[in-house]
Design a protein around this motif. Structure first.
Motif, PDB file in Angstrom:
ATOM      1  N   ILE A 186       0.509  -0.725  -0.172  1.00 47.10           N
ATOM      2  CA  ILE A 186       0.421  -0.129   0.247  1.00 47.10           C
ATOM      3  C   ILE A 186       0.830   1.467   0.372  1.00 47.10           C
ATOM      4  O   ILE A 186       1.803   1.214   0.404  1.00 47.10           O
ATOM      5  N   PRO A 187       0.149   2.417  -0.233  1.00 51.01           N
ATOM      6  CA  PRO A 187       1.381   3.695  -0.344  1.00 51.01           C
ATOM      7  C   PRO A 187       1.458   4.223   0.767  1.00 51.01           C
ATOM      8  O   PRO A 187       1.189   3.892   1.948  1.00 51.01           O
ATOM      9  N   ILE A 188       2.850   4.992   0.861  1.00 51.53           N
ATOM     10  CA  ILE A 188       3.238   5.349   1.951  1.00 51.53           C
ATOM     11  C   ILE A 188       3.231   7.131   1.882  1.00 51.53           C
ATOM     12  O   ILE A 188       3.226   7.279   1.092  1.00 51.53           O
ATOM     13  N   ALA A 189       2.417   7.404   3.496  1.00 49.70           N
ATOM     14  CA  ALA A 189       2.311   8.794   3.355  1.00 49.70           C
ATOM     15  C   ALA A 189       2.895  10.015   4.670  1.00 49.70           C
ATOM     16  O   ALA A 189       3.614   9.190   5.582  1.00 49.70           O
ATOM     17  N   GLY A 190       3.143  10.603   3.911  1.00 48.54           N
ATOM     18  CA  GLY A 190       4.291  11.351   5.383  1.00 48.54           C
ATOM     19  C   GLY A 190       4.697  12.984   5.499  1.00 48.54           C
ATOM     20  O   GLY A 190       4.224  13.564   4.270  1.00 48.54           O
ATOM     21  N   GLY A 191       4.997  13.540   6.208  1.00 47.21           N
ATOM     22  CA  GLY A 191       5.648  14.664   6.431  1.00 47.21           C
ATOM     23  C   GLY A 191       5.195  16.351   6.334  1.00 47.21           C
ATOM     24  O   GLY A 191       5.283  17.120   6.565  1.00 47.21           O
ATOM     25  N   GLU A 192       3.907  15.735   7.886  1.00 48.07           N
ATOM     26  CA  GLU A 192       2.999  16.916   8.164  1.00 48.07           C
ATOM     27  C   GLU A 192       3.821  17.826   8.886  1.00 48.07           C
ATOM     28  O   GLU A 192       3.476  18.910   9.122  1.00 48.07           O
ATOM     29  N   ASN A 193       4.721  17.593   9.918  1.00 47.77           N
ATOM     30  CA  ASN A 193       6.432  17.830  10.406  1.00 47.77           C
ATOM     31  C   ASN A 193       7.055  18.754   9.536  1.00 47.77           C
ATOM     32  O   ASN A 193       7.860  19.670  10.847  1.00 47.77           O
ATOM     33  N   LEU A 194       6.907  18.829   8.425  1.00 45.49           N
ATOM     34  CA  LEU A 194       7.968  19.865   7.760  1.00 45.49           C
ATOM     35  C   LEU A 194       7.686  20.665   7.374  1.00 45.49           C
ATOM     36  O   LEU A 194       6.621  21.002   7.190  1.00 45.49           O
ATOM     37  N   GLN A 195       8.677  21.961   7.269  1.00 49.44           N
ATOM     38  CA  GLN A 195       7.942  23.516   6.781  1.00 49.44           C
ATOM     39  C   GLN A 195       8.289  23.627   6.037  1.00 49.44           C
ATOM     40  O   GLN A 195       7.699  24.106   5.551  1.00 49.44           O
ATOM     41  N   LYS A 196       9.523  23.581   5.407  1.00 43.83           N
ATOM     42  CA  LYS A 196       9.879  23.971   4.109  1.00 43.83           C
ATOM     43  C   LYS A 196       9.737  23.085   2.848  1.00 43.83           C
ATOM     44  O   LYS A 196      10.109  22.223   2.566  1.00 43.83           O
ATOM     45  N   SER A 197       9.507  23.293   1.816  1.00 48.97           N
ATOM     46  CA  SER A 197       9.337  22.546   0.569  1.00 48.97           C
ATOM     47  C   SER A 197      11.157  22.412   0.145  1.00 48.97           C
ATOM     48  O   SER A 197      10.767  21.025   0.488  1.00 48.97           O
ATOM     49  N   ALA A 198      12.513  22.623   0.477  1.00 44.16           N
ATOM     50  CA  ALA A 198      13.578  22.367   0.106  1.00 44.16           C
ATOM     51  C   ALA A 198      13.205  20.507   1.392  1.00 44.16           C
ATOM     52  O   ALA A 198      14.110  19.790   1.423  1.00 44.16           O
ATOM     53  N   GLU A 199      13.041  20.552   2.596  1.00 49.89           N
ATOM     54  CA  GLU A 199      12.946  19.233   3.898  1.00 49.89           C
ATOM     55  C   GLU A 199      11.743  18.173   2.958  1.00 49.89           C
ATOM     56  O   GLU A 199      12.409  17.530   3.701  1.00 49.89           O
ATOM     57  N   PHE A 200      11.455  18.719   2.041  1.00 53.49           N
ATOM     58  CA  PHE A 200      10.296  17.456   1.209  1.00 53.49           C
ATOM     59  C   PHE A 200      11.097  16.229   0.060  1.00 53.49           C
ATOM     60  O   PHE A 200      10.919  15.753  -0.742  1.00 53.49           O
ATOM     61  N   LEU A 201      12.436  17.327  -0.331  1.00 53.93           N
ATOM     62  CA  LEU A 201      12.567  17.020  -1.119  1.00 53.93           C
ATOM     63  C   LEU A 201      13.785  16.111  -1.190  1.00 53.93           C
ATOM     64  O   LEU A 201      13.552  14.965  -1.751  1.00 53.93           O
ATOM     65  N   PRO A 202      14.317  15.227   0.243  1.00 55.41           N
ATOM     66  CA  PRO A 202      15.311  14.109   0.170  1.00 55.41           C
ATOM     67  C   PRO A 202      14.025  12.624  -0.567  1.00 55.41           C
ATOM     68  O   PRO A 202      13.936  12.282  -0.732  1.00 55.41           O
ATOM     69  N   LEU A 203      13.106  13.632   0.667  1.00 57.13           N
ATOM     70  CA  LEU A 203      11.862  11.833   0.170  1.00 57.13           C
ATOM     71  C   LEU A 203      11.048  12.327  -1.451  1.00 57.13           C
ATOM     72  O   LEU A 203      10.702  10.771  -1.828  1.00 57.13           O
ATOM     73  N   LEU A 204      11.420  13.489  -1.983  1.00 58.20           N
ATOM     74  CA  LEU A 204      10.541  13.228  -3.060  1.00 58.20           C
ATOM     75  C   LEU A 204      11.861  12.828  -3.991  1.00 58.20           C
ATOM     76  O   LEU A 204      11.512  12.107  -4.970  1.00 58.20           O
ATOM     77  N   LYS A 205      12.839  13.287  -3.544  1.00 56.94           N
ATOM     78  CA  LYS A 205      14.278  12.417  -4.300  1.00 56.94           C
ATOM     79  C   LYS A 205      14.669  11.277  -5.147  1.00 56.94           C
ATOM     80  O   LYS A 205      14.839  10.660  -5.478  1.00 56.94           O
TER      81      LYS A 205
END
Length: 372
Positions: free
Chosen positions: A234-253
């Motif tokens: 099943i899909p994995i979700a997360g990131g509610e406590n991350l503040q900046k777009s840059a903090e999502f980049l490692p997860l996305l890349k």
């Protein structure tokens, strides 16, 4: 549009029966709202979260004096300054100034952002599954049944706060009640290691109604998330406590998650929040916002989803659901907006387009005493 007045509305509600998740029990719900008014009488509302004592002192000693006399149109400069002092307050101020500009132009917030792409947004019923009742599983099932009766077709239930066996017994009971007719997400609040999270997969493989597994591991374990994503069905979700777009980049890349879950309350302003949503589209994945803490922040999340392009051209009519707090919390209904059959129509009036329940705000106004 010079700012002439700032009024604060700290509110508190002591829960008669604590409830919680893997992080512990909530004994109260709080809400800090404020209204900014310009010299011409145009109003805009903001919302933030923190200890009420901290927020009230900070507003009266620093935020209010700074805002008075500023031009509401200088939103970027104002927000960038305030976020050096308090990031969450800066987000609330960005909400208020956005509404003022929209009202002054005779536009809705969505129109100010370029126009909405859809008229309604799906929402999922979000539960805090644990209580100190001996029959906490039956209590949880009762709450879920109420939400299904109210028309919700998507739910999120907590795991990770009990033993794996207890949690799986709970979710097996939930699934038996849902009969695979209602979609279900599970939220572990970063409480597992990878090996424990994988033990859920024998159940996931049997259930076709699963939405996602949310934050099974600490969010900084990107490599573990990538491996877990390759393992689970099943899909994995997360990131509610991350503040900046840059903090999502490692997860996305690194392809570590299927769905990101930014929370506007935790972002660096409305613009930064929308930037993160757009980032999910650049990477071609879904974004299902986390909005558990406040009615106004949830409304802005709904506005942003209404303006967000579809995540895939193969399903261009669909949009990801927004979280809707269904636990006991009087501040959930402080705005005249509620779901119908699991969806919320986007308001069309100027500004935010909905009315405040001022009687409820007066009733639950914090008196300044200690509450914890």
């Amino acid at each position: 549009m010079r700012i002439e007045k700032v009024e604060t509305f700290p509110m508190l509600y002591q829960l008669p029966q604590p409830y919680g998740d893997a992080n512990g029990y909530k004994k109260y719900r709080s809400c800090y709202l404020f209204r900014i008014t310009t010299k011409s009488g145009v109003e805009g509302w903001g919302e933030c979260i923190d200890w009420l004592t901290t927020l009230e002192k900070g507003f009266q000693s620093r935020i209010v004096p700074y805002l008075l006399g500023k031009e509401a149109t200088d939103r970027t400069q104002i927000v960038n300054t305030i976020k050096k002092w308090h990031q969450r307050v800066a987000t609330g101020v960005s909400m208020a100034l956005t509404e003022i500009v929209a009202k002054s132009a005779g536009l809705s917030v969505c129109d100010l952002w370029g126009g909405k792409l859809r008229e309604i947004i799906p929402v999922y019923a979000s539960f805090q599954s644990y209580s100190n009742k001996e029959d906490w599983i039956q209590h949880s099932l009762h709450l879920i049944e109420q939400s299904i009766t109210a028309g919700f077709t998507q739910l999120k239930v907590k795991i990770g706060g009990r033993t794996l066996q207890e949690d799986q017994t709970h979710i097996l009971s939930v699934q038996s009640m849902l009969e695979e007719k209602i979609q279900l997400a599970l939220d572990a609040n970063q409480s597992y290691d990878a090996s424990t999270a994988r033990q859920w997969n024998r159940l996931f493989e049997r259930w076709p109604n699963m939405l996602w597994l949310e934050e099974p591991l600490p969010m900084d374990r990107v490599a573990d998330y990538k491996l877990l994503r390759a393992t689970l069905t099943i899909p994995i979700a997360g990131g509610e406590n991350l503040q900046k777009s840059a903090e999502f980049l490692p997860l996305l890349k690194d392809g570590a998650v299927d769905i990101i879950q930014p929370d506007i309350m935790h972002a660096t302003g409305v613009d930064g929040y929308r930037e993160t949503l757009q980032l999910s589209r650049i990477f071609g994945i879904k974004s299902s916002p986390h909005t558990f803490d406040g009615a106004l922040s949830r409304l802005y999340a709904l506005f942003a989803q209404a303006c967000l392009p579809p995540w895939s051209k193969m399903n261009d009519d669909a949009i990801e659901p927004v979280e809707w707090d269904v636990m006991e919390n009087p501040f959930t209904s402080i705005l005249s907006l509620k779901p119908l059959n699991g969806c919320v129509p986007i308001p069309t009036g100027t500004g935010i387009g909905v009315e405040w329940d001022m009687e409820k705000m007066d009733k639950y106004r914090w008196d300044g005493t200690s509450y914890y």
